[in-house]
Write a protein that holds these residues in place. Structure first.
Motif, PDB file in Angstrom:
ATOM      1  N   LEU A 107       0.815  -1.216   0.000  1.00  0.00           N
ATOM      2  CA  LEU A 107       0.000   0.000   0.000  1.00  0.00           C
ATOM      3  C   LEU A 107       0.849   1.266   0.000  1.00  0.00           C
ATOM      4  CD1 LEU A 107      -2.839  -0.970   2.522  1.00  0.00           C
ATOM      5  CD2 LEU A 107      -3.036  -0.702   0.032  1.00  0.00           C
ATOM      6  N   CYS A 108       2.110   1.151   0.433  1.00  0.00           N
ATOM      7  CA  CYS A 108       3.002   2.313   0.465  1.00  0.00           C
ATOM      8  C   CYS A 108       3.498   2.719  -0.922  1.00  0.00           C
ATOM      9  CB  CYS A 108       4.214   2.024   1.353  1.00  0.00           C
ATOM     10  SG  CYS A 108       3.820   1.957   3.114  1.00  0.00           S
ATOM     11  N   ILE A 109       3.338   1.826  -1.887  1.00  0.00           N
ATOM     12  CA  ILE A 109       3.840   2.108  -3.231  1.00  0.00           C
ATOM     13  C   ILE A 109       2.847   3.008  -3.964  1.00  0.00           C
ATOM     14  CG2 ILE A 109       4.521   1.085  -5.436  1.00  0.00           C
ATOM     15  CD1 ILE A 109       5.267  -1.432  -3.834  1.00  0.00           C
ATOM     16  N   GLY A 110       3.347   4.105  -4.485  1.00  0.00           N
ATOM     17  CA  GLY A 110       2.491   5.089  -5.129  1.00  0.00           C
ATOM     18  C   GLY A 110       1.775   4.562  -6.356  1.00  0.00           C
ATOM     19  N   HIS A 120       4.015   2.118 -20.252  1.00  0.00           N
ATOM     20  CA  HIS A 120       5.115   1.467 -20.961  1.00  0.00           C
ATOM     21  C   HIS A 120       4.763   0.044 -21.373  1.00  0.00           C
ATOM     22  CE1 HIS A 120       7.340   4.837 -19.176  1.00  0.00           C
ATOM     23  NE2 HIS A 120       8.249   4.618 -20.111  1.00  0.00           N
ATOM     24  N   ALA A 121       3.486  -0.263 -21.404  1.00  0.00           N
ATOM     25  CA  ALA A 121       2.987  -1.559 -21.857  1.00  0.00           C
ATOM     26  C   ALA A 121       3.502  -2.719 -21.007  1.00  0.00           C
ATOM     27  CB  ALA A 121       3.344  -1.787 -23.331  1.00  0.00           C
ATOM     28  N   ILE A 122       3.720  -2.455 -19.733  1.00  0.00           N
ATOM     29  CA  ILE A 122       4.113  -3.512 -18.803  1.00  0.00           C
ATOM     30  C   ILE A 122       2.837  -4.066 -18.179  1.00  0.00           C
ATOM     31  CG2 ILE A 122       5.386  -4.057 -16.693  1.00  0.00           C
ATOM     32  CD1 ILE A 122       7.266  -1.755 -17.353  1.00  0.00           C
ATOM     33  N   SER A 123       2.676  -5.369 -18.232  1.00  0.00           N
ATOM     34  CA  SER A 123       1.457  -5.983 -17.725  1.00  0.00           C
ATOM     35  C   SER A 123       1.344  -5.775 -16.220  1.00  0.00           C
ATOM     36  CB  SER A 123       1.432  -7.481 -18.047  1.00  0.00           C
ATOM     37  OG  SER A 123       2.409  -8.170 -17.283  1.00  0.00           O
ATOM     38  N   ALA A 124       0.120  -5.903 -15.717  1.00  0.00           N
ATOM     39  CA  ALA A 124      -0.108  -5.730 -14.283  1.00  0.00           C
ATOM     40  C   ALA A 124       0.663  -6.765 -13.473  1.00  0.00           C
ATOM     41  CB  ALA A 124      -1.610  -5.824 -13.988  1.00  0.00           C
ATOM     42  N   TRP A 125       0.752  -7.998 -13.987  1.00  0.00           N
ATOM     43  CA  TRP A 125       1.473  -9.054 -13.282  1.00  0.00           C
ATOM     44  C   TRP A 125       2.971  -8.757 -13.240  1.00  0.00           C
ATOM     45  CZ3 TRP A 125      -0.169 -12.295  -9.927  1.00  0.00           C
ATOM     46  CH2 TRP A 125       0.577 -13.422  -9.584  1.00  0.00           C
ATOM     47  N   GLN A 126       3.528  -8.323 -14.387  1.00  0.00           N
ATOM     48  CA  GLN A 126       4.952  -7.976 -14.428  1.00  0.00           C
ATOM     49  C   GLN A 126       5.249  -6.778 -13.533  1.00  0.00           C
ATOM     50  OE1 GLN A 126       5.231  -7.490 -18.726  1.00  0.00           O
ATOM     51  NE2 GLN A 126       6.572  -9.289 -18.864  1.00  0.00           N
ATOM     52  N   HIS A 130       7.932  -7.325 -10.601  1.00  0.00           N
ATOM     53  CA  HIS A 130       9.245  -6.754 -10.896  1.00  0.00           C
ATOM     54  C   HIS A 130       9.416  -5.302 -10.444  1.00  0.00           C
ATOM     55  CE1 HIS A 130      10.272 -10.325 -13.126  1.00  0.00           C
ATOM     56  NE2 HIS A 130       9.176 -10.209 -13.862  1.00  0.00           N
ATOM     57  N   ILE A 131       8.325  -4.621 -10.160  1.00  0.00           N
ATOM     58  CA  ILE A 131       8.417  -3.219  -9.744  1.00  0.00           C
ATOM     59  C   ILE A 131       7.935  -3.042  -8.307  1.00  0.00           C
ATOM     60  CG2 ILE A 131       7.640  -0.866 -10.186  1.00  0.00           C
ATOM     61  CD1 ILE A 131       7.425  -1.588 -13.147  1.00  0.00           C
ATOM     62  N   GLN A 132       6.733  -3.538  -8.026  1.00  0.00           N
ATOM     63  CA  GLN A 132       6.150  -3.313  -6.702  1.00  0.00           C
ATOM     64  C   GLN A 132       6.737  -4.216  -5.620  1.00  0.00           C
ATOM     65  OE1 GLN A 132       1.773  -3.269  -6.991  1.00  0.00           O
ATOM     66  NE2 GLN A 132       2.029  -2.961  -9.178  1.00  0.00           N
TER      67      GLN A 132
END
Length: 214
Positions: A107-110, A120-126, A130-132
């Motif tokens: 929840l802290c991730i903006g 950037h066409a990155i899927s929600a799963w990716q 890989h980011i969150q």
């Protein structure tokens, strides 16, 4: 004092048992909490059962949960050893708390980062993995260490089902020697040393793993 020296090997074995039970339970609880909380982010079918589980576990004493698993499961045809029951119950108990830690970290991730990933066409799963998730692990690491230490201390309840951990061993030594101060001083020192060891490991992970070695 000389009599207590004879019991130091017992304390050493009890420390090993306490550490083994606590680490196995904390590792299983952290993995379980992470997995179910991750599924909650993606599946409404998991969200409500998991929230109900967290609500139930956090609202009842661990000692009651341990008793249900050790004394209640045999009535259903599943008999566990004392050590197995302690690890399973402590893992199920800590999973609810670890899951809440991960939920708070995510929840802290903006929201802007999610929107940038979509742009950037990155899927929600990716984006999630890989980011969150790497950021969530960094945010949650101190709290994960704190929960691991709390799990260590909760393991003392396993003494009621005869797991030969620190608290039970101390009680046995007190009953044999009729001395209280030194055995309980050793008990406190043992838990303190184990807690410090966990803190040092978490600190090392924070400096060298999640920070990329910087």
């Amino acid at each position: 004092m000389s009599d207590m020296l004879l019991y130091l090997p017992d304390f050493a074995r009890a420390m090993g048992m306490t550490l083994a039970v606590s680490l196995c339970a904390a590792a299983a609880g952290a993995v379980g909490g992470f997995m179910f909380q991750a599924l909650c982010c993606r599946s409404p079918l998991v969200y409500w059962p998991w929230r109900a589980y967290v609500w139930l576990v956090r609202g009842t004493p661990y000692l009651a949960q341990l008793s249900v698993i050790y004394f209640g499961l045999p009535a259903l045809g599943l008999t566990l050893s004392a050590v197995q029951a302690a690890i399973l119950s402590l893992a199920l108990y800590s999973a609810a708390y670890f899951g809440e830690i991960f939920r708070g970290a995510w929840l802290c991730i903006g929201r802007g980062q999610k929107e940038a990933a979509q742009a950037h066409a990155i899927s929600a799963w990716q984006s999630f993995w890989h980011i969150q998730t790497p950021q969530a692990l960094r945010f949650s690491l101190p709290l994960l260490g704190n929960q691991a230490i709390l799990t260590l201390k909760e393991s003392a309840a396993a003494s009621i089902i005869t797991v030969p951990e620190l608290t039970m061993t101390t009680g046995r030594i007190v009953a044999s020697t009729y001395g209280y101060i030194l055995p309980y001083a050793l008990l406190i020192a043992s838990y303190w040393l184990l807690a410090q060891a966990i803190s040092l490991c978490i600190g090392w992970l924070g400096r060298n793993w999640l920070s990329g070695g910087h």
